[in-house]
Design a protein around this motif. Structure first.
Motif: not given
Ligand SMILES: NC(=O)c1ccc[n+]([C@@H]2O[C@H](COP(=O)([O-])OP(=O)(O)OC[C@H]3O[C@@H](n4cnc5c(N)ncnc54)[C@H](O)[C@@H]3O)[C@@H](O)[C@H]2O)c1
Length: 279
Positions: A27-31, A198-200, A204-210, A229-242
């Motif tokens: 899920a989230g950034i990991g997915y 990153v709004l996974t 998002q559920a935590e924000r709504e709960a708050a 805001l950043q997306t999971g893909r933004d983080a994934a692109n950095a991982v791909l590069f590294l």
């Protein structure tokens, strides 16, 4: 050597033949990271404590990727070893490890219980230690490897209401630099990516709960220096590069993917004023 235009494909990242393990890949950034690695041709093992990851691995297969799912707790030594073994059995070894599994319960000193503190340290830090321990011997056999740990800018700043989380991410930064130094001669590179906000689905559920509406969150995104805001893909692109050969000489580094928040907040109060809310 002349510059040949129109041959952008020469610069694409090709991870064909490589085997990657992503903790919290369901899920989230990991997915997003697992999907990006699969898209680049890697065979991906999604290791997740939630059985929902099974459907995500199937989805990647349906999209033409090579992926498998392993259920388990990345903070358990037995499960970490099992995930590594599954990757080796299915794909012949391990080239890439992405230590992504993490939790971010809110709490300061007085309202964080010892149990919550221990669980945050287990999932956010002990899991990385155990997964590196399980995977590095396989990388040593291969004579190469790339590890990316998911950190947070709160490692340096340490927000009061994210005490345990911030401390655990400080540990992630130290683990990254220490292992990078220890294993450079094994040709194993260890780096860290700090996603911004990153709004996974979970976030998002935590924000709504708050009581913080989607509009409120979007507004916070617009206030960030690069305007969203950043997306999971933004983080994934950095991982791909590294993990790619473009980063062959990069190890022990921490890459912020935060839309400029850290640098701009030095000058611009409006960019830093909402920082209390993110992970
Ligand atoms: N979302 C953000 O804004 C943000 C910002 C900075 C850093 N991060 C970091 O990025 C990483 C991913 O965060 P996210 O927002 O995608 O989280 P998320 O909650 O959306 O997804 C986390 C995934 O990890 C899995 N997981 C949780 N505990 C696990 C365990 N013990 N073993 C195996 N899997 C486990 C969950 O089942 C889930 O699939 C974390 O390390 C987090 O600290 C997130």
């Amino acid at each position: 050597m002349g510059i040949r235009r129109g041959e952008g494909m020469m610069l694409s990242i090709d991870l064909s033949g490589q085997s990657a393990v992503v903790t919290g890949g369901g899920a989230g950034i990991g997915y997003a990271i697992a999907a990006a690695l699969a898209e680049a041709g890697a065979a991906v093992t999604l290791a997740d404590i939630s059985p929902d990851g099974e459907a995500k691995a199937r989805h990647l297969q349906e999209q033409g990727g090579t992926a498998q799912f392993v259920l388990g707790d990345a903070a358990s030594e037995e499960d970490a070893l099992r995930a590594a073994e599954a990757a080796v059995n299915a794909y012949g070894g391990i080239d890439i490890l992405v230590n992504n599994a993490g939790i971010y319960p809110r709490g300061g000193l007085l309202d964080t219980t010892a149990e919550v503190w221990d669980r945050v340290m287990e999932i956010n830090l002990r899991s990385m230690f155990l997964c590196c321990k399980a995977v590095i011997p396989h990388m040593q056999q291969r004579g190469r490897g790339a590890i990316v740990n998911l950190g947070s800018s709160h490692a340096a700043v340490g927000l009061p209401e994210l005490l345990a989380y911030s401390v655990s991410k400080g540990g992630v930064a130290t683990l990254t630099r220490n292992l990078a130094g220890a294993h450079a001669r094994d040709r194993i590179r260890v780096n860290c990516v700090n996603p911004g906000w990153v709004l996974t689905e979970k976030e998002q559920a935590e924000r709504e709960a708050a009581g913080q509406s989607a509009d409120w969150v979007r507004e916070r995104g617009r206030a960030l220096p690069l305007g969203r805001l950043q997306t999971g893909r933004d983080a994934a692109n950095a991982v791909l590069f590294l993990v790619s050969s473009f980063a062959d000489q990069i190890t022990g580094q921490i890459l912020n993917v935060d839309g400029g928040k850290e640098v701009a907040s030095v000058f611009d109060d409006s960019a830093g004023s909402d920082s209390k809310e993110e992970t």
